[in-house]
Write a protein that holds these residues in place. Structure first.
Motif, PDB file in Angstrom:
ATOM      1  N   ALA A   1       6.330  38.163  51.495  1.00 51.74           N
ATOM      2  CA  ALA A   1       5.774  37.311  52.556  1.00 51.74           C
ATOM      3  C   ALA A   1       4.253  37.290  52.491  1.00 51.74           C
ATOM      4  O   ALA A   1       3.631  36.236  52.659  1.00 51.74           O
ATOM      5  CB  ALA A   1       6.253  37.792  53.914  1.00 51.74           C
ATOM      6  N   ASN A   2       3.659  38.453  52.226  1.00 51.82           N
ATOM      7  CA  ASN A   2       2.205  38.534  52.116  1.00 51.82           C
ATOM      8  C   ASN A   2       1.707  37.688  50.947  1.00 51.82           C
ATOM      9  O   ASN A   2       0.703  36.987  51.063  1.00 51.82           O
ATOM     10  CB  ASN A   2       1.778  40.001  51.955  1.00 51.82           C
ATOM     11  CG  ASN A   2       0.276  40.159  51.984  1.00 51.82           C
ATOM     12  OD1 ASN A   2      -0.397  39.572  52.824  1.00 51.82           O
ATOM     13  ND2 ASN A   2      -0.247  40.953  51.067  1.00 51.82           N
TER      14      ASN A   2
ATOM     15  N   TYR B   1       5.219  34.425  57.418  1.00 54.27           N
ATOM     16  CA  TYR B   1       5.749  35.469  58.288  1.00 54.27           C
ATOM     17  C   TYR B   1       7.033  36.035  57.685  1.00 54.27           C
ATOM     18  O   TYR B   1       7.957  35.289  57.363  1.00 54.27           O
ATOM     19  CB  TYR B   1       5.992  34.877  59.676  1.00 54.27           C
ATOM     20  CG  TYR B   1       6.723  35.775  60.627  1.00 54.27           C
ATOM     21  CD1 TYR B   1       6.197  37.013  60.994  1.00 54.27           C
ATOM     22  CD2 TYR B   1       7.927  35.391  61.169  1.00 54.27           C
ATOM     23  CE1 TYR B   1       6.863  37.839  61.880  1.00 54.27           C
ATOM     24  CE2 TYR B   1       8.608  36.210  62.063  1.00 54.27           C
ATOM     25  CZ  TYR B   1       8.068  37.428  62.412  1.00 54.27           C
ATOM     26  OH  TYR B   1       8.735  38.247  63.287  1.00 54.27           O
TER      27      TYR B   1
END
Length: 96
Positions: free
Chosen positions: A32-33, A38
């Motif tokens: 996700a990063n 999110y």
């Protein structure tokens, strides 16, 4: 997010798990990063079953993966190899 999980798991595992939510919890925030999204988005993924299969088609096309016909001799050879390997490993790992 779900499409990204499929894209990551297919080359690594050779298949996409049916339970896409069972991916290692540590992998979800990292992915996700990298995507700047999110991580909780994965929880909502695949509510519409067709979404997952549509995404899998995209992933296979992107990776240029072709399904192996069920009666293909290559698949039979692979099954024999894996079974032999599994049987030899289990026989040596059993306690005496």
């Amino acid at each position: 997010m779900g499409l990204a999980v499929q894209l990551c798991t297919l080359p690594w595992l050779g298949f996409v798990p049916d339970d896409i939510w069972a991916v290692p919890r540590a992998a979800v925030p990292r992915l996700a990063n990298q995507l700047a999204v999110y991580a909780g988005m994965l929880e909502q993924y695949g509510r519409r079953a067709q979404t997952r299969s549509d995404h899998l088609k995209l992933v296979r096309r992107y990776l240029d993966w072709k399904p192996v016909p069920a009666r293909d001799e290559t698949l039979k050879e692979l099954e024999r190899f894996l079974l032999d390997r599994a049987m030899s490993r289990s026989a040596t790992s059993w306690p005496s």
